[in-house]
Design a protein around this motif. Structure first.
Motif, PDB file in Angstrom:
ATOM      1  N   ASP A   1       3.901  10.026 -49.165  1.00  0.00           N
ATOM      2  CA  ASP A   1       3.958  11.861 -48.767  1.00  0.00           C
ATOM      3  C   ASP A   1       3.201  11.757 -47.646  1.00  0.00           C
ATOM      4  N   THR A   2       3.755  11.668 -46.126  1.00  0.00           N
ATOM      5  CA  THR A   2       2.987  11.767 -44.925  1.00  0.00           C
ATOM      6  C   THR A   2       3.251  13.034 -44.554  1.00  0.00           C
ATOM      7  N   LEU A   3       4.002  14.071 -44.950  1.00  0.00           N
ATOM      8  CA  LEU A   3       4.537  15.091 -44.441  1.00  0.00           C
ATOM      9  C   LEU A   3       3.455  15.901 -44.160  1.00  0.00           C
ATOM     10  N   PRO A   4       3.195  16.731 -43.109  1.00  0.00           N
ATOM     11  CA  PRO A   4       1.947  17.708 -42.780  1.00  0.00           C
ATOM     12  C   PRO A   4       2.356  18.930 -43.807  1.00  0.00           C
ATOM     13  N   ARG A   5       1.299  19.654 -44.237  1.00  0.00           N
ATOM     14  CA  ARG A   5       1.302  20.884 -44.915  1.00  0.00           C
ATOM     15  C   ARG A   5       0.652  22.082 -44.248  1.00  0.00           C
ATOM     16  N   THR A   6       1.038  23.274 -44.795  1.00  0.00           N
ATOM     17  CA  THR A   6       0.534  24.414 -44.377  1.00  0.00           C
ATOM     18  C   THR A   6      -0.879  24.560 -44.916  1.00  0.00           C
ATOM     19  N   ALA A   7      -1.462  25.636 -44.730  1.00  0.00           N
ATOM     20  CA  ALA A   7      -2.678  25.909 -45.218  1.00  0.00           C
ATOM     21  C   ALA A   7      -2.642  26.117 -46.729  1.00  0.00           C
ATOM     22  N   GLY A   8      -1.335  26.787 -47.030  1.00  0.00           N
ATOM     23  CA  GLY A   8      -1.202  27.137 -48.653  1.00  0.00           C
ATOM     24  C   GLY A   8      -0.326  25.944 -49.208  1.00  0.00           C
TER      25      GLY A   8
END
Length: 150
Positions: free
Chosen positions: A86-93
């Motif tokens: 799991d290397t996908l970028p995430r939002t602040a939420g």
């Protein structure tokens, strides 16, 4: 407290399932009461009302079996070291950035097209669909993974 954190989703599923079972029991009870009424309209409503708990019980069992199958496959794939990192970028939420997920998706789709009889690629494709926000296709890919695993 650690056990609760690690089993939070299962506890939510159990709670929702118990609420649904409670609702189905009440619905079944009302259907029986209406069927016992001497009025033909009440009997007809009771018969129609009897269908709801049958459909609800079927849906509940089907979803619980689907979830258990996914969990079993996920554990097996993790033990093999086959889960994608799991290397996908995430939002602040905490949500996955969809553009990044969409960019990685073609690789998983190509794997599924290259080896359509391997449940592992379908499981990973389901994860990729889910990351891209396509829940319907994610569930279909996961169902295919479960059926291929059997």
């Amino acid at each position: 407290m650690e056990w609760i954190k690690s089993h939070r989703t299962k506890l939510w599923v159990a709670g929702i399932a118990l609420l649904l079972v409670f609702y189905l029991v009440l619905t079944f009870n009302r259907a029986v009461l209406l069927l016992a009424d001497p009025q033909p309209i009440a009997k007809a409503i009771g018969a129609a009302y009897l269908v709801l708990p049958i459909i609800g019980a079927w849906a509940l069992v089907r979803e619980l079996m689907f979830g258990a199958g996914l969990e079993r496959l996920g554990r097996e794939l993790e033990a093999e070291g086959g889960l994608p990192e799991d290397t996908l970028p995430r939002t602040a939420g905490g949500r996955i950035v969809r553009d990044a997920a969409d960019a990685e998706f073609p690789a998983y789709q190509a794997d599924a097209e290259a080896t359509p009889d391997d449940w592992r690629v379908w499981y990973r494709l389901g994860l990729a669909y889910d990351a891209s926000g396509d829940r319907k296709r994610a569930r279909a890919a996961m169902r295919k993974a479960i059926s291929l695993h059997r």
